[in-house]
Design a protein around this motif. Structure first.
Motif, PDB file in Angstrom:
ATOM      1  N   GLU A  86      -8.524  10.258   2.159  1.00 45.19           N
ATOM      2  CA  GLU A  86      -7.205   9.664   1.927  1.00 45.19           C
ATOM      3  C   GLU A  86      -6.891   9.544   0.440  1.00 45.19           C
ATOM      4  OE1 GLU A  86      -6.709   6.740   5.742  1.00 45.19           O
ATOM      5  OE2 GLU A  86      -7.924   5.975   4.090  1.00 45.19           O
ATOM      6  N   CYS A  87      -7.810  10.030  -0.388  1.00 52.40           N
ATOM      7  CA  CYS A  87      -7.704   9.831  -1.837  1.00 52.40           C
ATOM      8  C   CYS A  87      -7.666  11.153  -2.581  1.00 52.40           C
ATOM      9  CB  CYS A  87      -8.904   9.032  -2.349  1.00 52.40           C
ATOM     10  SG  CYS A  87      -9.038   7.389  -1.649  1.00 52.40           S
ATOM     11  N   TRP A 146       0.797  -1.220   0.000  1.00 53.85           N
ATOM     12  CA  TRP A 146       0.000   0.000   0.000  1.00 53.85           C
ATOM     13  C   TRP A 146       0.832   1.275   0.000  1.00 53.85           C
ATOM     14  CZ3 TRP A 146       0.184   3.485   3.973  1.00 53.85           C
ATOM     15  CH2 TRP A 146       0.684   3.041   5.194  1.00 53.85           C
ATOM     16  N   ASP A 164      -9.910   3.079  -5.845  1.00 54.04           N
ATOM     17  CA  ASP A 164     -10.327   2.719  -4.495  1.00 54.04           C
ATOM     18  C   ASP A 164     -11.802   3.042  -4.271  1.00 54.04           C
ATOM     19  OD1 ASP A 164      -7.758   1.819  -3.164  1.00 54.04           O
ATOM     20  OD2 ASP A 164      -7.142   3.735  -4.006  1.00 54.04           O
ATOM     21  N   TYR A 210      -8.257   7.579  -6.051  1.00 47.33           N
ATOM     22  CA  TYR A 210      -7.097   6.724  -5.788  1.00 47.33           C
ATOM     23  C   TYR A 210      -6.433   7.220  -4.512  1.00 47.33           C
ATOM     24  CZ  TYR A 210      -7.512   4.709 -10.406  1.00 47.33           C
ATOM     25  OH  TYR A 210      -7.968   4.032 -11.518  1.00 47.33           O
ATOM     26  N   ARG A 211      -6.105   6.286  -3.639  1.00 48.97           N
ATOM     27  CA  ARG A 211      -5.490   6.658  -2.365  1.00 48.97           C
ATOM     28  C   ARG A 211      -4.100   7.221  -2.614  1.00 48.97           C
ATOM     29  NH1 ARG A 211      -5.376   2.422   2.247  1.00 48.97           N
ATOM     30  NH2 ARG A 211      -3.469   1.763   1.267  1.00 48.97           N
ATOM     31  N   THR A 249     -10.138   2.508   3.325  1.00 52.46           N
ATOM     32  CA  THR A 249      -9.802   3.666   2.507  1.00 52.46           C
ATOM     33  C   THR A 249     -11.001   4.604   2.458  1.00 52.46           C
ATOM     34  OG1 THR A 249      -8.276   2.371   1.152  1.00 52.46           O
ATOM     35  CG2 THR A 249      -9.052   4.439   0.231  1.00 52.46           C
ATOM     36  N   THR A 250     -10.781   5.840   2.886  1.00 48.71           N
ATOM     37  CA  THR A 250     -11.843   6.840   2.877  1.00 48.71           C
ATOM     38  C   THR A 250     -11.508   7.927   1.857  1.00 48.71           C
ATOM     39  OG1 THR A 250     -10.753   8.016   4.679  1.00 48.71           O
ATOM     40  CG2 THR A 250     -12.476   6.440   5.284  1.00 48.71           C
ATOM     41  N   GLU A 287       0.425   4.052  -2.955  1.00 55.54           N
ATOM     42  CA  GLU A 287       0.112   5.452  -2.679  1.00 55.54           C
ATOM     43  C   GLU A 287       1.105   6.374  -3.375  1.00 55.54           C
ATOM     44  OE1 GLU A 287      -0.017   6.505   1.438  1.00 55.54           O
ATOM     45  OE2 GLU A 287      -1.970   5.570   1.743  1.00 55.54           O
ATOM     46  N   LEU A 302      -2.196   8.434   3.509  1.00 55.25           N
ATOM     47  CA  LEU A 302      -2.810   7.737   4.641  1.00 55.25           C
ATOM     48  C   LEU A 302      -3.172   8.757   5.711  1.00 55.25           C
ATOM     49  CD1 LEU A 302      -3.482   5.002   6.015  1.00 55.25           C
ATOM     50  CD2 LEU A 302      -1.207   5.110   7.028  1.00 55.25           C
TER      51      LEU A 302
END
Length: 127
Positions: A101-102, A36, A69, A86-87, A97-98, A40, A90
């Motif tokens: 965070e993207c 991850w 995501d 897309y993340r 994943t919210t 990212e 973090l």
């Protein structure tokens, strides 16, 4: 004797350099196979390189970044808006994943028109 050893060392370095160049030029990153943190960073680098004058389709983004995501679609009579997230950072290490965070990429009829915070705002304002 020393000359022969040096020849083998030079030959080994040349083979190593050739293999490295082949991997760099022909190996395609697979975001789905990345951990991850790497994914990212990969997503962030790709999105930061986008320019307004580029003609990018949703398929180009999906081919490069893989599955988003989060994704949402609004279909209107004259156009279809799709935002994919897309993340890229973090916020809370909870395994979920919210949206905060993207980074969002907004597509109108399959063509990229906005990305970043402006994309989310424009999508929310669209009827």
């Amino acid at each position: 004797m020393i000359k022969k050893v040096l020849q083998y060392i030079v030959l080994g370095l040349a083979v190593y350099a050739a293999i490295v160049m082949l991997v760099i030029n022909f190996y395609k990153d697979d975001p789905q196979a990345m951990i991850w943190q790497d994914r990212e960073a990969f997503n962030n680098r790709y999105i930061n390189k986008l320019k307004p004058d580029q003609d990018i389709s949703i398929n180009d983004v999906l081919e490069t970044l893989g599955s988003p995501d989060l994704t949402y679609v609004k279909k209107q009579p004259e156009k279809m808006l799709q935002i994919v997230y897309y993340r890229t950072q973090l916020v809370k290490p909870d395994g979920i994943t919210t949206q905060d965070e993207c980074t969002g990429l907004l597509f109108e009829d399959g063509k990229l028109i906005l990305w970043g915070p402006a994309a989310s705002v424009a999508y929310e304002k669209a009827l």
